[in-house]
Design an enzyme around this catalytic site. Structure first.
Site, PDB file in Angstrom:
ATOM      1  CB  CYS A  25      45.013  29.604 -76.249  1.00 25.12           C
ATOM      2  SG  CYS A  25      44.798  28.016 -76.996  1.00 25.12           S
ATOM      3  CE1 TYR A 187      45.015  21.640 -73.556  1.00 26.57           C
ATOM      4  CE2 TYR A 187      46.667  21.998 -75.060  1.00 26.57           C
ATOM      5  CZ  TYR A 187      46.116  22.220 -73.961  1.00 26.57           C
ATOM      6  OH  TYR A 187      46.289  23.417 -73.250  1.00 26.57           O
TER       7      TYR A 187
HETATM    8  C1  LIG Z   1      49.728  32.641 -74.705  1.00 24.62           C
HETATM    9  C2  LIG Z   1      50.290  31.320 -74.836  1.00 24.62           C
HETATM   10  C3  LIG Z   1      49.193  30.259 -75.886  1.00 24.62           C
HETATM   11  C4  LIG Z   1      49.698  28.996 -76.394  1.00 24.62           C
HETATM   12  N1  LIG Z   1      48.745  28.523 -77.006  1.00 24.62           N
HETATM   13  C5  LIG Z   1      49.218  27.399 -77.758  1.00 24.62           C
HETATM   14  C6  LIG Z   1      48.171  26.615 -78.679  1.00 24.62           C
HETATM   15  O1  LIG Z   1      47.025  27.073 -78.741  1.00 24.62           O
HETATM   16  N2  LIG Z   1      48.702  25.543 -79.033  1.00 24.62           N
HETATM   17  C7  LIG Z   1      49.920  25.088 -78.900  1.00 24.62           C
HETATM   18  O2  LIG Z   1      50.451  23.999 -79.538  1.00 24.62           O
HETATM   19  N3  LIG Z   1      50.912  25.764 -78.240  1.00 24.62           N
HETATM   20  C8  LIG Z   1      50.302  26.748 -77.644  1.00 24.62           C
HETATM   21  N4  LIG Z   1      51.380  27.473 -76.767  1.00 24.62           N
HETATM   22  C9  LIG Z   1      52.821  27.198 -76.902  1.00 24.62           C
HETATM   23  C10 LIG Z   1      53.389  27.959 -78.006  1.00 24.62           C
HETATM   24  O3  LIG Z   1      52.921  27.704 -79.270  1.00 24.62           O
HETATM   25  C11 LIG Z   1      54.963  27.798 -77.972  1.00 24.62           C
HETATM   26  O4  LIG Z   1      55.257  26.337 -78.382  1.00 24.62           O
HETATM   27  C12 LIG Z   1      55.632  28.051 -76.714  1.00 24.62           C
HETATM   28  O5  LIG Z   1      55.218  29.479 -76.237  1.00 24.62           O
HETATM   29  C13 LIG Z   1      57.346  27.986 -76.841  1.00 24.62           C
HETATM   30  O6  LIG Z   1      57.668  28.968 -77.674  1.00 24.62           O
HETATM   31  P1  LIG Z   1      58.246  30.345 -77.424  1.00 24.62           P
HETATM   32  O7  LIG Z   1      59.387  29.959 -76.508  1.00 24.62           O
HETATM   33  O8  LIG Z   1      58.851  30.896 -78.785  1.00 24.62           O
HETATM   34  O9  LIG Z   1      57.148  31.159 -76.757  1.00 24.62           O
HETATM   35  C14 LIG Z   1      51.129  28.852 -76.143  1.00 24.62           C
HETATM   36  C15 LIG Z   1      51.964  29.771 -75.453  1.00 24.62           C
HETATM   37  C16 LIG Z   1      51.596  30.935 -75.327  1.00 24.62           C
HETATM   38  C17 LIG Z   1      52.693  31.845 -74.441  1.00 24.62           C
END
Ligand SMILES: Cc1cc2nc3c(=O)[nH]c(=O)nc-3n(C[C@H](O)[C@H](O)[C@H](O)COP(=O)(O)O)c2cc1C
Length: 382
Positions: A25, A187
């Site tokens: 997001c 959600y």
């Molecule tokens: C700024 C931000 C926004 C996120 N928005 C969503 C989202 O819209 N939908 C979702 O399923 N996960 C969302 N997440 C989770 C990420 O898709 C991801 O699963 C999580 O950051 C773990 O992966 P990473 O360690 O590579 O960041 C968001 C994470 C961050 C940091």
């Protein structure tokens, strides 16, 4: 060549490689409409070399909005703006994907950087953000300091199912190859699945088969709409991360039902039902959710995405090679470095720039040669 940078076909959608930019997001839409920020952000992530770029959680109705800055997909203006985002991603070399969701009892909150708490009169005064009524399977707030949602009627559930299908129709028209249904992170659809948030006594509550009914029905209807030409992902929280919640065995059953309903891929995350998505009580370390992707892949015989602190090319390659997942999703690392896939490729397939866009790669190749000759003590002009 590495497995990470080999192509993969899901449904009939072929990705150039197995790196997916995880949905994130941006809280930067106006009235649910994508802005220049979204075109540039998703465009630069596509230029960074991922096979699939997934647009953040996009809400299927005004009632489902999480914050005033979320993307929506219930009107023509939103659809037209997202069509531009999809076309930008495609022109810059990746396949476009979009995540569809409804925040349920987690709706009507401030953006994270404004505190992430329920919107109040202060937000209305300071930023013009008026709170809206929120809904859930049962009238149970996420925590004592959150608003109590209204429990959905069967008519409401029917309407929400149609909202998802209508948003999927718009997403396909807007040019997205992949749709992901968001059934994770606490959600609305996750609120139906978990016994913590679903205390209904009708056909959408009670045992697991009833609790998973709504996401399974939505999966079935969206798949019927898209056919084989597009791929359908579902993101789930494989474990709630709390003792009273659901865990891996229930999620395997859920994944089997989703696969039978037409899901091509299960995107395996965790937590979020209580507190924020980043607040599950699961331990967090490098690759902490990889075992969850493996459990779903083996238990439901379905393709999976592994996500969560997968930080570099060798780690991602090892996750694919040991059979835990079919795709690797990268979130925060790509915010830090939009060229994460290009850099990861250099660490596992060799240091050259031949896979980079020539607008930067041509120069960087020559700069690398220059620097190595300088290091060897030669003049840059030799
Ligand atoms: C700024 C931000 C926004 C996120 N928005 C969503 C989202 O819209 N939908 C979702 O399923 N996960 C969302 N997440 C989770 C990420 O898709 C991801 O699963 C999580 O950051 C773990 O992966 P990473 O360690 O590579 O960041 C968001 C994470 C961050 C940091």
């Amino acid at each position: 060549m590495s497995k990470l940078f080999s192509s993969v076909t899901l449904g009939e959608v072929t990705l150039a490689n197995r790196v997916m930019i995880s949905p994130m997001c941006q809280y930067s839409a106006i009235d649910g409409v994508a802005q220049a920020w979204h075109r540039v952000q998703y465009g630069r992530l596509a230029m960074g070399g991922a096979g699939l770029v997934m647009v953040e959680m996009t809400l299927v109705s005004p009632e489902g909005m999480g914050t005033a800055g979320d993307l929506g997909l219930w009107n023509d203006e939103q659809e037209a703006a997202l069509a531009e985002v999809a076309a930008t991603i495609r022109k810059l070399g990746a396949k476009p994907a979009i995540q569809l969701g409804h925040t349920g009892r987690k709706g009507a909150t401030q953006r994270p950087w404004h505190g992430g708490m329920p919107l109040s009169a202060v937000d209305l005064e300071v930023r013009g953000e008026q709170p809206w009524p929120i809904v859930a399977p049962s009238a149970i707030p996420m925590s004592a300091d959150r608003v109590t949602p209204r429990a959905l009627s069967l008519e409401d559930i029917d309407r929400i199912r149609r909202d998802f299908v209508q948003a999927a129709r718009r997403a396909l028209r807007a040019g997205f190859d992949v749709i992901e249904i968001h059934a994770a992170h606490g959600y609305l659809l996750h609120q139906f699945v978990s016994p913590i948030s679903n205390h209904r006594a009708d056909e959408y509550g009670g045992d697991l088969a009833r609790r998973i009914r709504l996401p399974v029905e939505i999966t079935q209807e969206i798949k019927a709409l898209m056919g084989r030409k597009n791929a359908l992902f579902v993101r789930m929280s494989v474990t709630d991360g709390v003792a009273e919640g659901h865990g891996v065995p229930e999620s395997v059953t859920f994944a089997q039902a989703l696969k039978a309903a037409g899901a091509d891929v299960i995107d395996c995350s965790s937590g979020g039902l209580i507190g924020t998505a980043s607040n599950s009580r699961s331990a967090r370390s490098r690759g902490f959710q990889v075992p969850l992707a493996r459990a779903i892949r083996e238990g439901a015989d379905v393709s999976t995405v592994a996500v969560g602190l997968i930080l570099d090319g060798p780690q991602a390659e090892a996750v694919l090679k040991d059979g835990s997942a079919d795709l690797i999703a990268v979130g925060r690392s790509a915010l830090d470095d939009p060229n994460w896939p290009l850099h990861a490729r250099q660490t596992i397939d060799g240091p050259g720039f031949e896979h980079w866009p020539p607008q930067s790669g041509w120069w960087l190749e020559r700069r690398a040669a220059l620097l190595s000759s300088t290091q060897r003590g030669m003049s840059p002009l030799e």
